[in-house]
Every structure is written in structure tokens, then in C-alpha cells.
Enzyme design. Structure first.
Site, short mmCIF file in Angstrom:
data_model
loop_
_atom_site.label_atom_id
_atom_site.label_comp_id
_atom_site.label_asym_id
_atom_site.label_seq_id
_atom_site.Cartn_x
_atom_site.Cartn_y
_atom_site.Cartn_z
N GLU A 225 0.85 -1.19 0.00
CA GLU A 225 0.00 0.00 0.00
C GLU A 225 0.88 1.24 0.00
O GLU A 225 2.07 1.15 0.29
CB GLU A 225 -0.84 0.06 1.28
CG GLU A 225 -1.76 -1.10 1.47
CD GLU A 225 -2.39 -1.11 2.86
OE1 GLU A 225 -3.41 -1.74 3.02
OE2 GLU A 225 -1.84 -0.46 3.78
N HIS A 267 -4.17 0.82 6.38
CA HIS A 267 -3.45 0.41 7.58
C HIS A 267 -2.60 1.54 8.15
O HIS A 267 -2.37 2.55 7.50
CB HIS A 267 -2.58 -0.80 7.26
CG HIS A 267 -3.38 -1.99 6.86
ND1 HIS A 267 -3.51 -2.39 5.55
CD2 HIS A 267 -4.13 -2.84 7.59
CE1 HIS A 267 -4.29 -3.46 5.51
NE2 HIS A 267 -4.68 -3.76 6.72
#
Lengths: 308, 388
Positions: A225, A267
Site C-alpha cells: 500500500e 493500515h
């Protein structure tokens, strides 16, 4: 850029010949759900530990007050899976490392960053391997080894045996990728959620380097990510020749660059800091290093087909 | 969490680091007399570069100060609201201005200690020190700043679970020879809040020019008092008309990227994960669908490892029904669901009985990408039909 790698762990620490697993936090709700699924998949769970709950048996597993007591009674252990609350993960990790266990998988999310720094330091000193914090688990289908909640109660539904390693910062996407492989007639040699934390015990590059020694792994898929430096580490390790097996990457969070301002997404690690860690930059770096970059999730099998 | 300068300085002071005498003004109270002129009036915003942006003024007497304070309060600088003005004594120093920082560093997975001398001449000749040190047994290299000063700064960094502690500049008081932190930038570790009951910091914006919407506030409240899973801890209103209800950090970003690539315009970003209760999902649904002008709702996630698909999708349907009944929303647009995982068979059976919404349900056989195509097409059709 200064990179300090974890001590190069041999493949036997990550995938032991005879995995003997101890559960820390064995009497909690998550552990009670995970233990039967791990055992029915074929994993040898020798003991559980919950301070103050010694003497009980949960899901057929004897519970002890300390890790040392558990080992003294049930014999050696080479893998630990933790289901302890985030604020207690450091103490639990220290206890297992002091007992000489070379592999610990930490499930807790939101472990304080300074605790993660301490864990990593101690594990490096002991030559032990940490996966997590915030790991959904790890699975090795050919050995019937499943640690943690990965694949839920029916892991065979998503994970089939094969030659592709799946390494992911996201737990959910670990299973999603495994399922994509299964749908494409491929399978998994090793899969793990490495957690999307700021300070991971094992990052994507660490895992890829260890898996170079795994004869069952032909190629790997990495899911990342925006934010953090994991992809940068992979690009560097590939360039330096520490990673030679083919790697396919899929990195998400492109849409964030369309927003007027960087905000935290996904996250904990998925945060842009001072203009670094954008998805475009990561993809370019990986591509330049020779990693196969999937622009779309569904492109992954096609890219794999080219290297198998 | 990012701290304001005055909050950071409180931590420094408590850790034995000298900071200038100061007083914080939040409103048009009477100006304090304890600090001698000339003094600095420093706007409190969550951004650096205040000096260049005109956010710091050196006032020589009270009239000038009053004017500066009045000018600052209620203003926005670089997109950040000014929440107060810190009045601070002017410290005389002849030492260089040092930059000192400690970072929990993802690169080395240790603490990165940086020190540089940016002030004065000859900056090219003076090396920037950048050394990783251990969080529990730090060893400092030789620097022009005495090690006991660095140790105290490091003590503040560890005692307060900092992700970042930056002092720029650190100077030596010409008279007292004390080392003084003239500024402070502190980022606290959100995960460490449970062990710091003293951290009672008020809510603050997470990005410049970001107006926290009522939906964002409501979404963030969902997790309060219930620690099973998480729903709505991140919520952001966006410009589009496709309401988003994705699950999981990684999958939610995957879905947003896929939607954007196909030209679909999301109405929001949010996420639920970690097996939240149906009740939490229900509450998040009512937040998400309360946005006006929607053309579709996308409920999307990866094949779940442990999230109960039946319970969470029951929460979805309850949330939709509540929103229709209580908020009077028609919710006649397509609802595209792509979910699989524990107890999904029961979930699909339950959904097949739902006739009061335009549901389009699929499981793992449809990829997130394919589901994105579906919702973009359905939203287009809905928009055309309703001539939007």
C-alpha cells in the site's frame, strides 16, 4: 538510504521440518476459534500459555502459566503464535525469545511502535524471526501448517498447494490473492500477512530473501500500500541481487493522490510522509528494479504466467 | 497524533528540557505581563513554515502585540486553523541553530537520530549527523550539543511514545548557557494511547483545509465503547455519487483504485474490518447513505479470514431499512455486494429473501475488479434513468 536488514534467517526458521507450535494468549476468544482450525489443517499445537490460567485444557491443548513451564512439560517448541492484547505483546514476545524460540507470529493490531522497536531489536540479537505485529497469520499448504486466523475455518477454500509465495501487508488481500491463484489453476507455497505496521518484524524484502532458499517457491506476489518503505526495500534488494526469483507486485492507494491532501488511509503504515511513499513512485521503483508490476489486480496471473 | 508546539513544549518541560518562558492565548483575554518585551507571538497550527507564512511576529510593545494577536486568532494559516497564540520570551543566543530529531524509523527499524547545524556560515563543511540508535540503550555520537541535553530529549521521546520528536532550533542561551528548545514538533503514537491516560488532547484536523463533516464525526463515534472490530474510524466525504462500504484496509484501497480507474466517482471513503458487530455495520451504513445524491452503494471486500459475513451483511440490511424508515431516504439505487468468507452461505440465503432493495450479490467468483465494472455500469444506468 541506510538499510538495516534483519539477521538473514535460514528457511528452516520460517518453515521448520517439524513445526511444533505454542500459542500465547491461548484462552482468549480469537485463540479458541483459531486453534481448532489450525489443528484440523494439520498443524501440531503442543501447548498454550496464559498467565494465571495454567492447568486448563482448551480445544485439547494443555495450558500453562509460562512459556518455560510449557516447554518443560510438553517438549521443545519452534514456533509461537500470539493472540495477546497489543499492550501485552512486547512482554509476551520477550518471554518467548528468552525461552529460545526462534519464530514468533504476532497477531495483535495497534502494538505501540516503541514496543515493536524493542521486539525487533531483541529478535535481531537472538537471530529470531518475528512476523507481525498485526499479522493475520501464515500458511504452508504442503505441510498442513497454518498459524493464526489466515484462511479462517476453511483454508482449503482459498489456499491450494502450489509454487507461489504470497506476501502481503493486508490480511484480507492475502486470502484474496490466494483465491485468485486457485481460480487460475495455480497455488501457494507459502503465504503470510506481514502486517501494515510502521515497524514490521519481517518486511516484504526480508521474507523474499528468506524464500530464495525455499525449494518449493518459484515466484512471489507482494501486496503493498501507499506509505512506508517496504516496496523501496524490495526494489533495492532485487537490484542488489539478494532477490533473484521473479516477483510480481500489486500496490494500492493510487486514488489517494487524486485527493487534495494526504490523509491516513487503510493500515497504520499507509501514510504519506513528506511527499514520500506514493503509489506511482513505488511502482516506478519496483519496475526499474525488475519487479513485474500489476496495474490491476486481475493482471496478476497473466504476469505470473510469463515467468513460470 | 500531531501535537501543537505548546503541547510539545509541555512534554519537553516535563522531561527537563528548557523551553522559553511562555503563555498561551486562546481568546482575547488580557495580555499577560509576565513575559518581557520584545516577545514572540507564534500562531499554533499543525504545520511548519509558520515564519514564512507570516504566522510569527516579534512584538516590541503591548499595542503591537494586541494587534498581532487579534489579527491571528480565528484565522487560517496554510489551511490550518489557528487554535491559539503562544507568547514567548526572546532568547538571546550566539550558538548556531541546531536541528535535532528522533524518529521511529521504518528504514532501519531503530530510532533515527539526526542533528544538523543549519544556521550561520560554513554549513556545507559541517556534516549532518544521521545515526540509528537503540530505543532502550541509546549510544550518541559526539556532537556539538552536550550528550546530557540529547539524553533528556531522548528521554522525552521514549517516555511519551513519540513517533517523531523534532526540535528546530535548539540553541544555547548566551547568558545562562542553558540549551533551549525554541520550537517543538511532536507526533505521538496513536497505538500508545491506552497506556497514557494523561493524553487528553482534543480532536484536531488531520489535513489542511479539511473541514470535519458531521458524517465524519458520527462515523468516528461508532467504535467508541465497543472494541470488537472497527467501523468508520476513517471516514471522508468525497465528491462522487457512489457510496462506499468496503471492508479491510488493503481491500478498501484496492476497490477505490479499481473504481477510479473505471471512471466511477466515490461519494466517500471509509472502511470496516476485524469482524465488527452487525450493529457497528448498521451504524456505518446509516452514515454512508445519508449523503445526498447517491446513485449506487458498493459493499465490497476481500475473501474474509474471520469477519462473520452473515452478521455484517445483516447489519447492512438493517442499516438500509432504518435509513429508509427513519431518515426517509428512498434508497432505490442499486446496491452491489461482493463479499465472501465465514458464514457466507447463510448470508446469501438471507439476502435472497430481501426484496425491498435492488441488491446485486456476488461472492468470490466475481473479482473486486469485475464488481467495480458492475457498479460503474449500474450507477450510470441509474443516473440516466433519473436524468442526473
Amino acid at each position: 538510504m541506510h538499510i538495516e536488514r534483519n539477521m538473514p534467517a535460514e528457511i528452516k526458521k520460517l518453515i521448520p521440518d517439524n513445526p511444533r507450535v505454542l500459542i500465547q494468549g491461548a484462552t482468549g476468544k480469537e485463540a479458541l476459534r483459531a486453534i481448532p482450525a489450525m489443528r484440523s489443517y494439520g498443524t501440531t499445537v503442543v501447548a498454550g500459555v496464559t498467565p494465571g490460567k495454567g492447568g486448563q485444557t482448551v480445544e485439547g491443548v494443555p495450558v500453562f502459566n509460562t512459556v518455560r513451564e510449557a516447554i518443560a512439560s510438553e517438549g521443545s517448541v519452534n514456533m509461537v503464535v500470539q493472540f495477546v492484547p497489543p499492550i501485552r505483546a512486547l512482554t509476551a514476545t520477550e518471554e518467548s525469545l528468552e525461552a529460545g524460540i526462534p519464530f514468533i507470529l504476532i497477531g495483535a493490531e495497534k502494538v505501540p511502535v516503541h514496543d515493536a522497536l524493542r521486539m525487533v531489536k531483541m529478535a535481531r540479537a537472538k537471530g529470531a524471526l518475528l512476523i507481525g505485529p498485526s499479522s493475520v497469520g501464515m500458511i504452508v499448504p504442503r505441510k498442513g501448517l497454518k498459524l493464526g486466523m489466515i484462511g479462517g475455518d476453511t483454508p482449503t477454500r482459498t489456499f491450494s498447494e502450489g509454487s507461489i509465495a504470497v506476501l502481503s501487508k493486508s490480511g484480507g488481500m492475502t486470502s484474496e490473492i490466494a483465491h485468485l491463484l486457485k481460480k487460475s489453476g495455480l497455488g501457494v507455497s507459502f503465504a503470510a500477512g506481514l502486517g501494515g505496521e510502521r515497524i514490521p518484524g519481517t518486511d516484504l524484502a526480508d521474507a523474499l530473501i528468506i524464500l530464495e532458499e525455499d525449494p518449493s517457491t518459484e515466484a512471489s506476489i507482494i501486496f503493498g500500500e501507499l506509505g512506508g518503505v517496504a516496496e523501496e526495500h524490495v526494489a533495492r534488494a532485487v537490484k542488489e541481487g539478494a532477490i533473484k526469483k521473479p516477483v510480481v507486485s500489486f500496490t494500492v492507494g493510487e486514488f489517494v493522490s487524486l485527493l487534495p491532501h494526504a490523509m491516513p488511509f487503510g493500515h497504520t503504515g499507509a501514510m504519506l510522509e513528506r511527499g514520500k511513499g506514493g503509489v506511482k513512485e513505488k511502482r516506478a521503483l519496483l519496475k526499474e528494479a525488475g519487479v513485474l508490476v500489476a496495474e490491476k489486480f486481475d493482471d496478476i496471473p497473466k504476469l505470473l504466467a510469463g515467468v513460470l | 497524533m500531531n501535537l501543537y508546539e505548546f503541547e510539545g513544549k509541555e512534554l519537553l518541560k516535563a522531561g527537563g528540557v528548557t523551553v522559553p518562558r511562555s503563555s498561551l492565548l486562546r481568546g482575547a483575554e488580557e495580555l499577560p505581563k509576565s513575559i518581557p518585551y520584545p516577545l514572540f507571538a507564534k500562531t499554533q497550527i499543525l504545520s511548519g513554515g509558520r515564519m514564512e507564512a507570516g504566522g510569527v511576529v516579534l512584538a516590541k510593545e503591548s499595542a503591537a502585540l494586541g494587534e498581532a494577536v487579534e489579527n491571528f486568532l480565528g484565522k487560517t494559516i496554510k489551511g490550518w486553523p489557528v487554535i491559539g497564540v503562544l507568547l514567548e520570551e526572546k532568547v538571546a543566543y550566539e550558538s548556531p541553530e541546531y536541528f535535532v530529531s528522533f524518529t521511529a524509523d521504518p528504514d532501519t527499524r531503530r530510532v533515527l537520530f539526526s542533528l544538523s547545524d543549519k544556521g550561520g556560515t560554513g554549513v556545507e563543511d559541517r556534516p549532518v549527523i544521521k545515526v540509528p540508535i537503540d530505543v532502550d540503550t541509546p549510544e550518541f555520537p559526539d556532537t556539538p550539543v552536550p550528550s546530557d541535553v540529547l539524553k533528556r530529549l531522548f528521554g522525552v521521546f521514549t517516555a511519551n511514545d513519540c513517533i517523531l520528536l523534532e526540535v528546530n532550533p535548539l540553541v544555547q542561551n548566551a547568558k545562562s548557557e542553558e540549551w533551549v528548545a525554541l520550537d517543538a514538533k511532536v507526533v505521538l503514537d496513536d497505538s500508545a494511547f491506552p497506556r497514557h491516560p494523561k493524553w487528553q488532547y482534543p480532536e484536531r484536523p488531520s489535513a489542511p483545509d479539511h473541514k470535519v463533516s458531521p458524517r465524519e464525526v458520527r462515523a468516528r463515534e461508532i467504535d467508541r465503547g465497543d472494541h470488537r472490530g472497527t467501523a468508520g474510524s476513517t471516514y471522508l466525504d468525497l465528491e462522487g455519487d457512489i457510496a462506499m462500504l468496503p471492508s479491510g484496509g488493503g481491500a478498501s484501497l484496492t476497490a477505490m483504485d479499481a473504481l477510479n480507474r473505471l471512471g466511477g466517482k466515490p461519494a466517500n471513503y471509509t472502511e470496516y474490518s476485524g469482524n465488527p458487530t452487525g450493529e457497528k455495520v448498521k451504524q456505518l451504513v446509516s452514515v454512508v447513505v445519508s449523503k445526498p445524491g447517491l446513485s449506487a452503494l458498493w459493499v465490497v471486500g476481500a475473501v474474509a479470514n474471520f469477519t462473520d459475513i452473515n452478521e455484517t451483511l445483516r447489519g447492512l440490511i438493517e442499516g438500509l431499512r432504518d435509513a429508509r424508515k427513519e431518515l426517509g431516504l428512498p434508497i432505490d439505487y442499486p446496491v452491489v455486494i461482493r463479499r465472501a468468507g465465514p458464514r457466507d452461505t447463510e448470508a446469501y440465503a438471507m439476502l435472497s429473501e430481501v426484496k425491498d432493495f435492488d441488491l446485486h450479490v456476488s461472492g468470490e467468483e466475481t473479482s473486486i475488479e469485475e464488481s467495480a465494472k458492475k457498479i460503474v455500469a449500474l450507477a450510470d444506468a441509474y443516473r440516466k434513468k433519473h436524468a442526473r
